[in-house]
Design an enzyme around this catalytic site. Structure first.
Site, PDB file in Angstrom:
ATOM      1  CB  SER A 214      -0.970   0.002   1.181  1.00  0.00           C
ATOM      2  OG  SER A 214      -0.306  -0.313   2.368  1.00  0.00           O
ATOM      3  CG  HIS A 242      -3.823  -1.288  -2.222  1.00  0.00           C
ATOM      4  ND1 HIS A 242      -4.473  -0.076  -2.194  1.00  0.00           N
ATOM      5  CD2 HIS A 242      -3.304  -1.467  -0.984  1.00  0.00           C
ATOM      6  CE1 HIS A 242      -4.331   0.473  -0.998  1.00  0.00           C
ATOM      7  NE2 HIS A 242      -3.634  -0.363  -0.247  1.00  0.00           N
ATOM      8  CE  LYS A 273      -7.697   0.490   0.722  1.00  0.00           C
ATOM      9  NZ  LYS A 273      -6.851  -0.293   1.590  1.00  0.00           N
TER      10      LYS A 273
HETATM   11  C1  LIG Z   1      -6.936  -0.499   3.060  1.00  0.00           C
HETATM   12  C2  LIG Z   1      -6.310  -1.785   3.409  1.00  0.00           C
HETATM   13  C3  LIG Z   1      -6.898  -2.662   4.321  1.00  0.00           C
HETATM   14  C4  LIG Z   1      -8.111  -2.283   5.114  1.00  0.00           C
HETATM   15  O1  LIG Z   1      -9.249  -2.215   4.329  1.00  0.00           O
HETATM   16  P1  LIG Z   1     -10.479  -1.281   4.787  1.00  0.00           P
HETATM   17  O2  LIG Z   1     -11.632  -1.883   4.079  1.00  0.00           O
HETATM   18  O3  LIG Z   1     -10.162   0.092   4.350  1.00  0.00           O
HETATM   19  O4  LIG Z   1     -10.588  -1.404   6.271  1.00  0.00           O
HETATM   20  C5  LIG Z   1      -6.301  -3.883   4.522  1.00  0.00           C
HETATM   21  N1  LIG Z   1      -5.161  -4.225   3.881  1.00  0.00           N
HETATM   22  C6  LIG Z   1      -4.555  -3.392   3.022  1.00  0.00           C
HETATM   23  C7  LIG Z   1      -3.302  -3.818   2.333  1.00  0.00           C
HETATM   24  C8  LIG Z   1      -5.103  -2.146   2.769  1.00  0.00           C
HETATM   25  O5  LIG Z   1      -4.487  -1.313   1.942  1.00  0.00           O
END
Ligand SMILES: *Cc1c(COP(=O)(O)O)cnc(C)c1O
Length: 425
Positions: A214, A242, A273
């Site tokens: 990320s 992602h 996302k």
């Molecule tokens: C954003 C993210 C999460 C958490 O997801 P949310 O639905 O925003 O709580 C978990 N793992 C990674 C790698 C992320 O980038």
């Protein structure tokens, strides 16, 4: 002790270190590529709405219709009355999309990682985790009280070294050390011990990695990790947060990207996302899902995913299945922008995806960069320690299918000018 004295002192430390964080108020999000702050419309480089589906008319309509039909809240946890027809349909769709036997939704991706890891492993078990894995993975391991072995980022040689060391360990070493904790754990209904992939002391070994990282936007060497998991008889879990909707010929994620379907036991991801909704998921075998339903506290003890978000995510998956144009546009933007920004003299680290760090170094310089581009209506935030290593403060750019060629050209031009001003290029 007065609470405000104590907190004030801590806050002073944070400020002095140049690490003060504060939220900006988004007054509007007209598209994936735009944000309005202080009355100014800016190019948004901070959105995870990679395909623009959060604002897609069909996704919005699906969410609205679900609210009309089901109301605003699920009103109960999944095991009480919160598991609706919409959840069931979404979970079926996720397992079809990911070509697995079953899926389970959580209220967020963060909770999914907490819930999966803390249910699967416990005291005495060992988790091998990439050093740059997402905070929710780290927190899941801490909650599980398993032993954490961090391997250097994407370094399969180091991972193998740790696996070898662990498999050589003296009989019962971990087990005795953590016997008391394991007993405590049984009492609170934590991870049981009827699982495969254990060492000779009955300890479970789990390897866990993000597929797309990320903060660096690079991709995990999944084929090598899959081989190591097999060789050392470990469970393997990937975080596709992602990568879902982005990687692979069908947008199914990193596992599809590498053609490893059927070879990764536990895949999690988020609905928040590229899918443009909210919530988290896990997908894998029927047994994995049943196990989590029975054992995962961050699944059991919270209100289930809002029905409208389940419906929005379902619609987003249907769109991804039938229309690759959003994904193609995203990749076109990624390829153009990365080449242009490297050409301008910036260091984008190992990025291979829509997450493109512009490595700056010192936190205060990254803040200054962010402030200067803000004046030119570009919203790009500085990411500082502890989220990234000390000397690797950066501007984290995330691109979407909604950015136009003109947007990207402006960003490259303003970044180049700012980079020269701050003597970065
Ligand atoms: C954003 C993210 C999460 C958490 O997801 P949310 O639905 O925003 O709580 C978990 N793992 C990674 C790698 C992320 O980038």
């Amino acid at each position: 002790m007065q609470i405000n004295d104590y907190l004030g002192e801590e806050l002073e430390h944070i400020k002095k270190a140049g690490l003060w964080r504060q939220m900006e108020v988004a007054e509007d999000l007209p598209s994936a590529a735009r944000i309005v702050i202080e009355g100014r419309q800016m190019i948004n480089l901070c959105s995870n709405n990679y395909l623009g589906l959060a604002g897609h008319p069909e996704v919005k309509k699906a969410a609205c219709q679900a609210i009309e039909r089901w109301g605003a809240s699920a009103t109960a946890s999944s095991l009480m009355a919160g598991h609706t027809e919409l959840h069931r349909r979404l979970e079926e769709k996720i397992s079809e999309f990911k070509k697995t036997q079953g899926a389970l939704t959580f209220s967020s991706g963060y909770l999914a990682n907490l819930g999966i890891i803390s249910a699967l492993v416990g005291p005495g078990d060992v988790v091998f985790s990439d050093r740059l894995n997402h905070a929710s993975i780290v927190d899941g391991i801490i909650l599980s009280r398993a032993i954490l072995k961090r391997y250097r980022h994407n370094d399969v040689g180091h991972l193998e070294k740790l696996l070898r060391e662990e498999s050589k360990k003296g009989k019962g070493e971990n087990k005795n050390k953590d016997k008391k904790m394991r007993e405590d754990d049984k009492e609170r209904g934590g991870a049981g011990s009827k699982n495969k992939c254990k060492d000779k002391n009955n300890n479970i070994r789990l390897i866990v990695t993000d597929t797309v990282f990320s903060m660096d936007g690079d991709i995990a060497p999944l084929p090598e990790i899959v081989s190591l998991a097999r060789e050392y008889d470990c469970l393997l879990m990937v975080d596709e947060a992602h990568a879902t909707g982005v990687l692979g010929p069908g947008g199914r994620g990193g596992v599809e990207h590498f053609g490893l379907e059927g070879q990764v036991a536990i895949q999690m991801g988020t609905l928040s996302k590229a899918l443009g909704a909210q919530g988290g998921y896990v997908t894998g075998s029927k047994q994995l899902i049943d196990y989590l339903i029975n054992k995962s506290r961050p699944f059991i003890y919270t209100t289930s995913l809002t029905p409208s978000m389940a419906e929005a995510a379902l619609k987003a998956l249907q769109i991804i299945d039938k229309d690759s144009s959003f994904r193609n546009k995203l990749w076109q933007n990624v390829n153009y922008f990365r080449d242009a920004i490297v050409e301008a003299g910036f260091d984008t680290g190992p990025s291979q995806t829509q997450i493109i760090p512009i490595i700056i170094g010192q936190p205060d310089k990254a803040i200054e960069f962010s402030r200067l581009v803000y004046q030119e209506d570009i919203f790009a935030r500085a990411i500082r320690p502890p989220t990234v290593p000390k000397d690797k403060a950066r501007i984290r750019v995330s691109l979407t299918a909604g950015h136009t060629q003109a947007d990207l050209e402006k960003v490259v031009q303003v970044f180049a000018k700012t980079g020269r001003k701050l003597r970065l290029v």
